[in-house]
Design a protein around this motif. Sequence first.
Motif, PDB file in Angstrom:
ATOM      1  N   ARG A 116      -5.988  -5.312 -10.817  1.00 21.79           N
ATOM      2  CA  ARG A 116      -6.924  -6.288 -11.383  1.00 21.79           C
ATOM      3  C   ARG A 116      -6.575  -7.711 -10.965  1.00 21.79           C
ATOM      4  O   ARG A 116      -7.142  -8.662 -11.483  1.00 21.79           O
ATOM      5  N   VAL A 117      -5.629  -7.839 -10.049  1.00 18.97           N
ATOM      6  CA  VAL A 117      -5.228  -9.174  -9.600  1.00 18.97           C
ATOM      7  C   VAL A 117      -5.637  -9.384  -8.136  1.00 18.97           C
ATOM      8  O   VAL A 117      -5.809  -8.417  -7.397  1.00 18.97           O
ATOM      9  N   VAL A 118      -5.762 -10.662  -7.751  1.00 17.48           N
ATOM     10  CA  VAL A 118      -6.361 -10.985  -6.450  1.00 17.48           C
ATOM     11  C   VAL A 118      -5.462 -10.636  -5.263  1.00 17.48           C
ATOM     12  O   VAL A 118      -5.926 -10.542  -4.136  1.00 17.48           O
ATOM     13  N   LYS A 119      -4.179 -10.449  -5.531  1.00 19.24           N
ATOM     14  CA  LYS A 119      -3.248 -10.151  -4.435  1.00 19.24           C
ATOM     15  C   LYS A 119      -2.371  -9.008  -4.893  1.00 19.24           C
ATOM     16  O   LYS A 119      -1.778  -9.087  -5.961  1.00 19.24           O
ATOM     17  N   ASN A 120      -2.308  -7.942  -4.092  1.00 14.37           N
ATOM     18  CA  ASN A 120      -1.649  -6.747  -4.619  1.00 14.37           C
ATOM     19  C   ASN A 120      -1.375  -5.758  -3.501  1.00 14.37           C
ATOM     20  O   ASN A 120      -2.270  -5.427  -2.739  1.00 14.37           O
ATOM     21  N   VAL A 121      -0.143  -5.294  -3.394  1.00 14.80           N
ATOM     22  CA  VAL A 121       0.151  -4.256  -2.399  1.00 14.80           C
ATOM     23  C   VAL A 121       0.853  -3.072  -3.059  1.00 14.80           C
ATOM     24  O   VAL A 121       1.693  -2.422  -2.458  1.00 14.80           O
ATOM     25  N   THR A 122       0.494  -2.817  -4.314  1.00 14.77           N
ATOM     26  CA  THR A 122       1.145  -1.743  -5.056  1.00 14.77           C
ATOM     27  C   THR A 122       0.405  -0.420  -4.844  1.00 14.77           C
ATOM     28  O   THR A 122      -0.735  -0.275  -5.278  1.00 14.77           O
TER      29      THR A 122
ATOM     30  N   GLY B  17      -5.429   0.285  -6.429  1.00  7.61           N
ATOM     31  CA  GLY B  17      -5.437  -1.178  -6.487  1.00  7.61           C
ATOM     32  C   GLY B  17      -5.111  -1.658  -7.883  1.00  7.61           C
ATOM     33  O   GLY B  17      -4.347  -1.015  -8.603  1.00  7.61           O
TER      34      GLY B  17
END
Lengths: 369, 490
Positions: free
Chosen positions: A145-151, A143
Motif C-alpha cells: 500500500r506504499v508508493v515504493k516497495n520491493v517486498t 505488492g
Amino acid sequence: MTIDGLNASRVLQPASVEELAQLLKEEKGSVSPVGAQTQLHFGNPLRSLDCAIDVTRLNRITEYVPGDLTIHAQAGVTLGELERALEANNQFLPLDPWNGPGATIGGIAATNAQGSLRPTGTIRDWIIGMHVVEVNGNASKTGGRVVKNVTGYDLAKLYTGSIGTLAIITEISLKVRSGYGRTATAVTRLPDFASAANLVSLIRTGPLQPVSCEWIGPENEVWLRFGEHPRAVDWQLKNLPGADWKILEGTEEAEGWASVRSGYQKLGPIVVKVIGLPATIADIVAESRSRAWIAHVMNGIVLSGVSSIEDVRRLRRTHRVIIERASLEDRRQVSTFGLEPAEHELMLRMKRTFDPEGRLNPGRHVDGE
Amino acid sequence: MQTEIIQQLTQIAGSASSVVCDETELLVYECDALTLFRNKPDVVVFAANTRQVAEIVKLANTHRIPYVPRGSGTGLSGGAMAIQGGIVIELQRMNRILSVDVENRIAVVQPGVVNLHISQAVAPYGLYYAPDPSSQSACSIGGNVAENAGGPHCLKYGMTANHILAVEAVLPSGEIVRLGNPAGETIGMDLLGSIVGSEGTFAIVTEITIRLLPRPQAVKTLIAAFHSVDDCSQTVSDVIAAGIVPAALEFVDDKTIRAVEASVYRAGYPLGAVAVALIEVDGFREGLEETADQIVEICRRNNAYEVRVAKDDDERAKLWMGRKGAFGAMGRISPDMLVMDAVIPRTKLPQVLAQIDRISQRYGLPVANVFHAGDGNLHPLILFDSRRADQVDRIFEMGEEILKVCVGVGGSLSGEHGIGCEKKEYMGMVFSDADMETMLRVRAVFNPGGLLNPDKIFPSRRSCTEIGKQTTTSTEEIGKRVDAVLRGAH
C-alpha cells in the motif's frame, strides 16, 4: 450476457470478495470475470462460458490518503469514480484509456487499456499492489500500500494485461500524482503526410516534453498536451516548432481529447497496435497501409486501422503487433498477441500454474494463441 | 567442489583465470554489502558472454549444484550471497555498453556495466539513466534489475522497473530468451516486469535495453535546517500537499549530520540542527525558480531556521556528497551499524520516527535516520559495538521491532534493498501463507528446480539471522566501501 457469441448460463454479481471466493470454490465450469464490459472484444476468442462473474458490485474505494498519494479501490470502481474522488484534492491518475471513464479499474488493469495520456508509462507503472482471487477460490495479494516497495515478487505485473486468465482482480492499490499546475493542448493540421512526419520528428528530438503527443491520420493532425508548472507550459507553447497551432484549454481542451477518443473508436475495421520505435513511426504508418491511425509519437507506437488480417500478418513479419479490436471472425484467424515461442512457453506454464484446468477465461490469452 | 566440475567450468570460461576456487580468494565472495551474512561459494566463475552463462547453468543443472548470479556485490540484503555454497556466476566482466540509440533514447548494455557509467557515456548527447541508487558509482545494472533498485530520484522518476524496456536472459533451464521490446510496450502478461525485482531468482539477465531520459534543463537543490523532527516531517508533507513533484526529498537527522560533518563527506549541514531536509526540483528552467521559492516558503512556515539554496553545481554536488556518503561517515560516531530499509506511508513519518526513538531508548542503542522522506522510504541505522556481545544480541530483535512498527502503519519490509537473505524470516509480517505460496508457484514457473539463488526471500527452517549473528560488520568496513564508491565518482 454474451461474449464472443457465447451465452453465459449464469451471471453472478458477488457483493463482497468473500462471496466471490465462495462462489468460485463451488463453481466447476468455465468462468469469465467482467466489469463495465467495455473491452469484451479484446483478446483471443473465448472458448467456453458457463459462468460470468460481474465484479461491478465490488465498487468501494477502500482507502484514499491524499497525503500519501495513494488510493485503494475494489476492481469494480470506475475510472471516473476514482477521478472524482481524486479531483477533490487536485490529484489524478495519469491514465485516459480509450474505453473511457466508465471502464472499471479492474478491467483497465486486466486488459492493460491505454490512451493518449502517457507521461510516465501505462497503468503498470501506477499499480503498487493487488488483491486477486484464483479460480479455485484462493485469495492472495501482491505488492503493498506504499508508493515504493520491493517486498516479494511483483505479481501485479503478471495480472496486468493477462485479461483475467490468471486470477480475478478484486482490489488495486495505486499511486496517484498531484494535478498539473496548468495543462494546455496545441493542435495543428499539416497539408500532407511528409510534412506531418517531419513535424513530429522535430518535436520528438527537440526540447518539448508533452504528456501526450499524437499524430492522427489520415487528417495529419498533431495533438500535443502539456502538463507542468504554468510557466513551463507557456515556454513550451512559445517554442512549438513552426506550424499553425491552435491552443485548447479548459473545457475546449477536454472536448478536444474526447474527440480524439471517439476518433479511436472509429478506427477499423481491424485496429492493431504496432510496436516500433519513435524514429520509425512514419515507416510503420506507411507499411501498415493504414486507413486511419493514431500514433504515440514519443513512444514509437502506432494504432492503425487496417483492412484485413492479411495486413496484420504482413506487419507481423517486421514488427510486434497486438490486435486491439477486430471482429470475432478475424480474431479466430489471427492471434491477439502474436507471441514469440519462448514467451509463449513461459506464459503457458504461468497459465497452467494458476489455472491447471483452463477454466478461467479459456482461450482469451496464451491458451488461445 | 569436485575437480571435474572446476575443469568443466574452466573449459566453459576459456581460461583458468576466470575461475576462482582458492579458499582465500573466495573470501571476497562470501557476502555482498550486507556483510552480516556470510557464506562462501565453492567456486566463482567469471562469464564473458551469454552463451557461457547458459553453459554454466546447464552444467549446474546436470550436477544439481546451486548457483547465484553476482555483479558488483553492492547489494544490501544478501541477494548475491551463496547461501548453500555452489557456483557464483560473476557477471562483472560483461561490462560493455553495446549500443546507444540517441534518437530513440535507449541503450543496450551488459549486466556488469556500472550504473553511473551509463549516464557518463550518454552525457554528451544530453541524456542520462534516471535510477540512481546511492551506490551508483559501483553497483551494476544487472544487480539493479534483479533488485529493482531505487535511489533518491525515484521519487519523481520511478524505480528501475520503470526504465527497463527489454532483456535477454538465461532461464534456469539454460535456455536463452528475449523478453520485452525497445518501445517498452507490454505484450500480454508482463513477464519482463515480473523478472525485474525478482532478486535473481527467476532468471539471469545477460543483456538489458534501458530507457534514457533527456537531462532536465535546470536543477535547484536546497537544504533546510530544523530544530524539530516534526517540523521537518511537516515540511515534507506540505511540499507534497502543495502539488510539487520534487526530484528528491531527503531527510537527514542530527546524528547523521554529526557523522557527516566530522568526515570527509563534510557537506556544510548545520551542526545544531535536529533534522535537515535536502530537497531537489528539476525540469524546465521556466517556473523552476518559483517552485524553489515556494519550497523555501514552506520550509520557513514550518520553522526552518536556516534555508540554503545551492548556488552552483559544486555546491549542489557537496550537498549530495553528504547525503550519499552518510552511511560511510557513520564510523565517525559508531564502530558498527545495521543499515535498515523499510517503507511507511509518508503521512506516518512523525509518528514512526517517534516510535523508533522510543525503541532506541529502550534498547539503549542509538539510531541514526537518513532516508528518502518523499516516498516514506526509511533507512534507520542501528549503531552498536560488535565487541559487545550484549549489543549484538539485541540489534536483530530491535530491528524486528522497528519493522513491526513500519508494517503496523501500513508499510512494507523493503523499499529498495530487497528481502534476500536478510528479511526473509519477516515476510510473514506482510504476506500470508497463501500470498507466499502463490509467489513460490510463480517462481517455480521460471526456476522449477530451485537451483538458481536458493533460500532467498521466503522463510526457511534454517534462519538466516542465525548465520548473521556469528559475525557483524564494522562501520570502518562500510566506510571503506563508500570511500571507494565516491572516489570512483570523481
